[in-house]
Write a protein that holds these residues in place. Structure first.
Motif, mmCIF file in Angstrom:
data_model
loop_
_atom_site.group_PDB
_atom_site.id
_atom_site.type_symbol
_atom_site.label_atom_id
_atom_site.label_comp_id
_atom_site.label_asym_id
_atom_site.label_seq_id
_atom_site.Cartn_x
_atom_site.Cartn_y
_atom_site.Cartn_z
ATOM 1 N N GLY A 342 0.840 -1.215 0.000
ATOM 2 C CA GLY A 342 0.000 0.000 0.000
ATOM 3 C C GLY A 342 0.870 1.258 0.000
ATOM 4 N N ALA A 343 1.893 1.272 0.856
ATOM 5 C CA ALA A 343 2.769 2.443 0.962
ATOM 6 C C ALA A 343 3.516 2.675 -0.348
ATOM 7 N N ALA A 344 4.020 1.587 -0.928
ATOM 8 C CA ALA A 344 4.781 1.711 -2.175
ATOM 9 C C ALA A 344 3.896 2.286 -3.286
ATOM 10 N N ARG A 345 2.666 1.761 -3.392
ATOM 11 C CA ARG A 345 1.747 2.273 -4.424
ATOM 12 C C ARG A 345 1.464 3.752 -4.224
ATOM 13 N N THR A 346 1.182 4.145 -2.974
ATOM 14 C CA THR A 346 0.875 5.551 -2.687
ATOM 15 C C THR A 346 2.059 6.423 -3.069
ATOM 16 N N LEU A 347 3.251 5.967 -2.676
ATOM 17 C CA LEU A 347 4.446 6.756 -2.993
ATOM 18 C C LEU A 347 4.622 6.898 -4.502
ATOM 19 N N LEU A 348 4.341 5.838 -5.208
ATOM 20 C CA LEU A 348 4.498 5.867 -6.664
ATOM 21 C C LEU A 348 3.457 6.752 -7.337
ATOM 22 N N GLU A 351 2.929 10.658 -5.260
ATOM 23 C CA GLU A 351 4.128 11.257 -4.679
ATOM 24 C C GLU A 351 4.032 12.778 -4.604
ATOM 25 N N ASP A 352 3.481 13.374 -5.711
ATOM 26 C CA ASP A 352 3.445 14.839 -5.798
ATOM 27 C C ASP A 352 2.527 15.455 -4.752
ATOM 28 N N GLU A 353 1.466 14.688 -4.409
ATOM 29 C CA GLU A 353 0.498 15.256 -3.460
ATOM 30 C C GLU A 353 0.981 15.164 -2.017
ATOM 31 N N THR A 355 3.251 15.430 1.403
ATOM 32 C CA THR A 355 4.240 16.341 2.001
ATOM 33 C C THR A 355 5.496 15.541 2.287
ATOM 34 N N TRP A 356 6.552 16.260 2.562
ATOM 35 C CA TRP A 356 7.822 15.617 2.858
ATOM 36 C C TRP A 356 7.683 14.720 4.094
ATOM 37 N N GLU A 357 6.927 15.249 5.100
ATOM 38 C CA GLU A 357 6.729 14.525 6.352
ATOM 39 C C GLU A 357 5.961 13.219 6.122
ATOM 40 N N GLN A 358 4.900 13.338 5.265
ATOM 41 C CA GLN A 358 4.094 12.127 4.965
ATOM 42 C C GLN A 358 4.944 11.080 4.274
ATOM 43 N N ARG A 359 5.781 11.544 3.365
ATOM 44 C CA ARG A 359 6.652 10.605 2.648
ATOM 45 C C ARG A 359 7.611 9.903 3.613
ATOM 46 N N ARG A 360 8.136 10.680 4.567
ATOM 47 C CA ARG A 360 9.083 10.112 5.538
ATOM 48 C C ARG A 360 8.370 9.036 6.393
ATOM 49 N N LEU A 363 7.893 5.899 4.392
ATOM 50 C CA LEU A 363 9.139 5.131 4.229
ATOM 51 C C LEU A 363 9.537 4.443 5.529
ATOM 52 N N GLU A 364 9.274 5.145 6.649
ATOM 53 C CA GLU A 364 9.558 4.546 7.958
ATOM 54 C C GLU A 364 8.707 3.289 8.174
ATOM 55 N N MET A 365 7.426 3.441 7.768
ATOM 56 C CA MET A 365 6.519 2.297 7.913
ATOM 57 C C MET A 365 6.978 1.111 7.049
#
Ligand code: ADP
Length: 557
Positions: A342-348, A351-353, A355-360, A363-365
């Motif tokens: 799920g995380a990988a798909r969302t990131l892919l 990604e543009d939507e 925030t930097w914090e959400q992305r971090r 990735l932590e998850m």
């Protein structure tokens, strides 16, 4: 004594000697009668000979040999006749008195009342006298056969014409006694041979039985025989080994004494009749303390039903373990994999939507779940190594107090600050013998469980000496573990209570691995728990000093 008499006696002696030799040459009673008859023919003219025996247990006189008018007769035509105790029949009179008789007036004798007389012709036709006409004989001699002073038979010699003398009677008496002794001897020998044959046959049967019992004890399958009344008649060695019930305990008693649920089990076992083939069934059987899986086949025979069984308990356990493993592992892997996916798909895709914090965070998850995935595979691999005994554990002196403290500190860093957890180390606890990393792995697992299953109650870790060992106790005050589950939680993939299983993730491998590791370090891991009053997991490891002493002892002895 005149010369004639002397000569006669010499002839008699010679004849008797010859008779003894001829009659003693054979041990076949039939041949003895024939030889007797040949000898008789040399002595007296006769037309009929009858040899009969008297059995005083049933009081009957039976014909053993009959010859009439040149032919040997079939003796089955002579019915046994009862002894006439008044001694009125001719045979009866000889048997009762024990004295020989000589008649030269047979026609007159048979007219006398009270006796039973028969006449036999050469065809073996028996006719009763005197009702059926006058007898064929005119003279008769009757000689008693004696054994140990008792009359055991009579020999009759008859002539259709002429008469017999006392001298002839004496001669006939002489060879009759010889003949009787030879027949007795032949019968004894025959009886002895029969007994020997019976004994040999009995020995062969016994040997065969012994062999069969030996084979039954050697076969790997449990075999038992239950008779029509439900009593166990045979219980072989394998049956005793599998059930831990000895043949002495089981044989001679009802099978339900040993296996109370037998009546319900037996209904499910197909029984082969008359040698037809049958299929086996595998059933759970509780025998004493053990829960076994036994695969049965049964055959009905003359003495009852024979059951053969094979112990499939470990195969069954392996099957259970396999399916437990597949369901636990697939369930445990699904959650982190779904999260990572799920995380990988969302990131892919978004990604543009983000925030930097959400992305971090994402990735932590991903990293966290990947760690969980690798932990699961690590655990499975380690359990496999322990199973195959390919894991070597090197021991060294370990300061358990220090190790417990640092482990708790490290774990606290990852747990919510509200978690109540402390360590208490007894003074002078000494060092344990073990592998530091492996002991830590065990403590992490026990503490992790106390937090996971302890219902947010305080977790207390104690380190104390214990009789040549050093003990670490990890205790919580949570729901505890029911008695019935206490040994099972150490089995591979076993997880108690479905609600727990769902609430907190886990593979059910932690306690299995922990106990195996502790055992490889020469220690033990047990649980003490009263449901509702928490659980205390107790690790005991040998103290390093005691271990050195033990090694020295081993080396020096
Ligand atoms: P896992 O934690 O992966 O399920 P474990 O082998 O560590 O596997 O534990 C086996 C089971 O033992 C757990 O599923 C749980 O039901 C039970 N258990 C372990 N520790 C405790 C505890 N402190 N209190 C109650 N139940 C426990």
């Amino acid at each position: 004594m005149n010369e004639r008499e002397l000569e006669r006696r010499a002839r008699v002696a010679q004849l008797l000697l010859r008779a003894a030799r001829t009659l003693g040459e054979t041990v076949d009673p039939d041949r003895i009668y024939d030889r007797f008859h040949d000898l008789l023919a040399e002595l007296v003219l006769h037309d009929g000979v009858l040899v009969s025996s008297y059995d005083n247990t049933d009081g009957l006189i039976r014909c053993d040999y009959a010859w009439s008018d040149g032919t040997r007769l079939d003796i089955s035509v002579f019915p046994p006749v009862p002894l006439n105790r008044e001694g009125e029949g001719m045979q009866s009179r000889v048997i009762v008195s024990g004295e020989p008789l000589l008649f030269n007036d047979v026609a007159e004798v048979v007219q006398r009342p009270g006796g039973t007389y028969y006449d036999v012709d050469r065809e073996g036709n028996v006719r009763k006298l005197p009702e059926s006409g006058p007898p064929g004989s005119s003279a008769a001699m009757m000689v008693p056969v004696k054994h140990e002073g008792r009359v055991v038979g009579v020999v009759q010699v008859m002539a259709n014409s002429g008469s017999y003398t006392l001298e002839q009677l004496e001669l006939v008496d002489g060879i009759v006694q010889q003949m009787a002794a030879a027949v007795r001897n032949a019968r004894l020998q025959r009886e002895q041979r029969r007994l020997e044959a019976a004994e040999a046959a009995a020995r062969a049967v016994a040997a065969e039985r012994e062999q069969a019992a030996f084979v039954l004890d050697l076969v790997g399958d449990g075999i038992f025989l239950v008779d029509e009344a439900g009593i166990v008649r045979l219980w072989n060695r394998a049956a005793a080994q599998v059930t831990e019930l000895s043949a002495e305990d089981v044989c001679g008693s009802a099978l339900t004494d040993a296996i109370p649920e037998w009546p319900t089990l037996v209904e499910r076992i197909p029984i082969s009749q008359h040698g037809q083939s049958t299929r086996s069934v595998t059933l759970p059987v509780a025998v004493g303390e053990h829960d076994l899986w036994l695969s049965f086949v049964a055959v009905r025979g003359d003495g009852g039903t024979v059951y053969a069984f094979r112990d499939l308990t470990s195969e069954r356990r392996l099957d259970d373990e396999k399916s437990d493993m597949i369901s636990t592992i697939s369930h445990e892997l699904r959650t982190p994999m779904a999260a990572v996916y799920g995380a990988a798909r969302t990131l892919l895709e978004r990604e543009d939507e983000l925030t930097w914090e959400q992305r971090r965070q994402m990735l932590e998850m991903v990293a966290e779940q990947a760690t969980r995935l690798s932990e699961i595979t690590e655990a499975v691999l380690l359990a496999t190594q322990l199973d195959r005994n390919t894991l070597s554990v090197e021991t060294e002196p370990v300061d358990l107090g220090e190790l417990a403290r640092s482990t708790v500190e490290a774990m606290k860093a990852h747990l919510p600050p509200t978690t109540d957890m402390d360590v208490n180390v007894a003074p002078d606890v000494g060092t344990a013998s073990g592998a530091r990393d492996r002991i830590q792995q065990v403590l992490v697992n026990l503490i992790d469980n106390a937090v996971k299953y302890g219902g947010h109650t305080p977790v207390r870790v104690r380190v104390e000496p214990a009789n040549g060992h050093i003990r670490v106790v990890v205790a919580d005050s949570g729901p505890g573990i029911p008695q019935a589950e206490q040994s099972r939680i150490f089995e591979k993939f076993y997880r108690a209570g479905p609600e727990l299983t769902r609430a907190a993730g886990g593979t059910g491998l932690g306690l299995y691995i922990s106990r195996e590791l502790v055992q490889r370090m020469g220690g033990r891991l047990d649980v003490q728990s009263e449901p509702g009053a928490g659980a205390a997991f107790v690790v005991e490891l040998p103290s390093a000093e005691a271990d050195v002493a033990a090694q020295l002892w081993r080396l020096s002895s």
